[in-house]
Structure formats: C-alpha cells, structure tokens
Scaffold this motif. Structure first.
Motif, PDB file in Angstrom:
ATOM      1  N   ILE A  75       4.766   2.646   6.984  1.00 28.56           N
ATOM      2  CA  ILE A  75       3.808   2.319   8.047  1.00 28.56           C
ATOM      3  C   ILE A  75       3.201   3.587   8.632  1.00 28.56           C
ATOM      4  O   ILE A  75       1.992   3.663   8.874  1.00 28.56           O
ATOM      5  CB  ILE A  75       4.484   1.454   9.133  1.00 28.56           C
ATOM      6  CG1 ILE A  75       4.779   0.064   8.567  1.00 28.56           C
ATOM      7  CG2 ILE A  75       3.635   1.377  10.386  1.00 28.56           C
ATOM      8  CD1 ILE A  75       5.596  -0.810   9.486  1.00 28.56           C
ATOM      9  N   ARG A  76       4.019   4.611   8.841  1.00 25.04           N
ATOM     10  CA  ARG A  76       3.493   5.869   9.396  1.00 25.04           C
ATOM     11  C   ARG A  76       2.517   6.537   8.431  1.00 25.04           C
ATOM     12  O   ARG A  76       1.458   7.033   8.848  1.00 25.04           O
ATOM     13  CB  ARG A  76       4.648   6.811   9.714  1.00 25.04           C
ATOM     14  CG  ARG A  76       5.532   6.292  10.797  1.00 25.04           C
ATOM     15  CD  ARG A  76       5.611   7.265  11.893  1.00 25.04           C
ATOM     16  NE  ARG A  76       6.383   6.662  12.975  1.00 25.04           N
ATOM     17  CZ  ARG A  76       6.837   7.328  13.975  1.00 25.04           C
ATOM     18  NH1 ARG A  76       6.612   8.619  14.044  1.00 25.04           N
ATOM     19  NH2 ARG A  76       7.497   6.738  14.930  1.00 25.04           N
ATOM     20  N   ALA A  79      -0.679   4.719   8.487  1.00 24.24           N
ATOM     21  CA  ALA A  79      -1.435   5.004   9.713  1.00 24.24           C
ATOM     22  C   ALA A  79      -2.118   6.367   9.617  1.00 24.24           C
ATOM     23  O   ALA A  79      -3.294   6.517   9.997  1.00 24.24           O
ATOM     24  CB  ALA A  79      -0.507   4.965  10.920  1.00 24.24           C
ATOM     25  N   TRP A  80      -1.408   7.390   9.108  1.00 24.38           N
ATOM     26  CA  TRP A  80      -2.028   8.711   8.949  1.00 24.38           C
ATOM     27  C   TRP A  80      -3.215   8.650   7.989  1.00 24.38           C
ATOM     28  O   TRP A  80      -4.268   9.220   8.269  1.00 24.38           O
ATOM     29  CB  TRP A  80      -1.011   9.722   8.429  1.00 24.38           C
ATOM     30  CG  TRP A  80       0.079  10.081   9.398  1.00 24.38           C
ATOM     31  CD1 TRP A  80       0.054   9.995  10.753  1.00 24.38           C
ATOM     32  CD2 TRP A  80       1.369  10.575   9.052  1.00 24.38           C
ATOM     33  NE1 TRP A  80       1.243  10.394  11.276  1.00 24.38           N
ATOM     34  CE2 TRP A  80       2.078  10.766  10.256  1.00 24.38           C
ATOM     35  CE3 TRP A  80       2.008  10.865   7.852  1.00 24.38           C
ATOM     36  CZ2 TRP A  80       3.383  11.244  10.289  1.00 24.38           C
ATOM     37  CZ3 TRP A  80       3.297  11.358   7.889  1.00 24.38           C
ATOM     38  CH2 TRP A  80       3.975  11.547   9.083  1.00 24.38           C
ATOM     39  N   THR A  82      -5.048   6.094   7.307  1.00 29.23           N
ATOM     40  CA  THR A  82      -6.122   5.353   7.971  1.00 29.23           C
ATOM     41  C   THR A  82      -6.871   6.257   8.945  1.00 29.23           C
ATOM     42  O   THR A  82      -8.112   6.235   8.995  1.00 29.23           O
ATOM     43  CB  THR A  82      -5.539   4.131   8.709  1.00 29.23           C
ATOM     44  OG1 THR A  82      -4.811   3.335   7.780  1.00 29.23           O
ATOM     45  CG2 THR A  82      -6.638   3.307   9.343  1.00 29.23           C
ATOM     46  N   HIS A  83      -6.150   7.071   9.697  1.00 31.37           N
ATOM     47  CA  HIS A  83      -6.815   7.996  10.631  1.00 31.37           C
ATOM     48  C   HIS A  83      -7.674   9.005   9.879  1.00 31.37           C
ATOM     49  O   HIS A  83      -8.809   9.309  10.289  1.00 31.37           O
ATOM     50  CB  HIS A  83      -5.780   8.732  11.479  1.00 31.37           C
ATOM     51  CG  HIS A  83      -5.158   7.882  12.529  1.00 31.37           C
ATOM     52  ND1 HIS A  83      -3.816   7.700  12.628  1.00 31.37           N
ATOM     53  CD2 HIS A  83      -5.697   7.151  13.518  1.00 31.37           C
ATOM     54  CE1 HIS A  83      -3.541   6.894  13.636  1.00 31.37           C
ATOM     55  NE2 HIS A  83      -4.678   6.526  14.188  1.00 31.37           N
TER      56      HIS A  83
END
Length: 108
Positions: A75-76, A79-80, A82-83
């Motif tokens: 998940i992390r 998220a990275w 995606t950013h």
C-alpha cells in the motif's frame, strides 16, 4: 396337571444359556468393531504447551505477520508511485499550458 418333564427343563435351560452366550459374544464383537473403527477420544486441549504445538502456533503467527507487513508495504509503495505519477502529470500539464504555448507553432 402333569409334572414338568426334566428333559424339557434341561433343554430349556441349555437354550437360555446358549442364547445368553451368543448375546455376550455378539456384544463383544460389536464393541471390538466400534473400538477398531473409531479413534480413541482426545482431550479438548491436548498438549497445548508441547513444542510441536508451540511451533505450529508460532509458524501461523509469523505467516500472518508477514502477510500484514507485505500488504502495508504494498500500500505504501502504491501510494508513493501514485504521488509520483500525479506530480508528473501536473508538471506535464503546466508545461503544456504555460511553456509550450509561448512558442510559435511553425518554428521548433
């Protein structure tokens, strides 16, 4: 009334003994059949603190913990990524709107 025949009494007694022995024999056979087919009953918590049970429990908990950690890391990382993609898309849009639009279309 006639007196009971001693031979008939003896025959009747022997038939009863034979029937009783047959019942006892059949009962033993059934008990052996039942004991042979079914495993012996186990206690509800057999050897809860035995090394084998403890190692199984530890393996299960370690597997669960590893899966949880893998999901959190995934998940992390997602998220990275995606950013990073969002920042690149915004930078590309800003470039297209403000910097590429100033040039004349005919010249490079």
């Amino acid at each position: 009334m006639s007196a009971p025949n001693p031979q008939e009494d003896e025959l009747h007694r022997r038939e009863q003994e034979l029937a009783a022995r047959e019942r006892a024999l059949r009962l033993r056979e059934l008990e052996q059949e039942i004991n042979h087919r079914s495993p012996p009953p186990r206690s509800l918590n057999p050897g809860a603190f035995s090394p084998r049970a403890l190692s199984r429990t530890l393996v299960k908990w370690a597997t669960f913990f590893a899966i949880v950690v893998a999901v959190v890391v995934a998940i992390r990382v997602a998220a990275w990524l995606t950013h990073i993609v969002l920042v690149l898309v915004v930078a590309w849009v800003v470039y297209k709107l403000f910097f590429q639009g100033d040039r004349p279309h005919g010249s490079p």
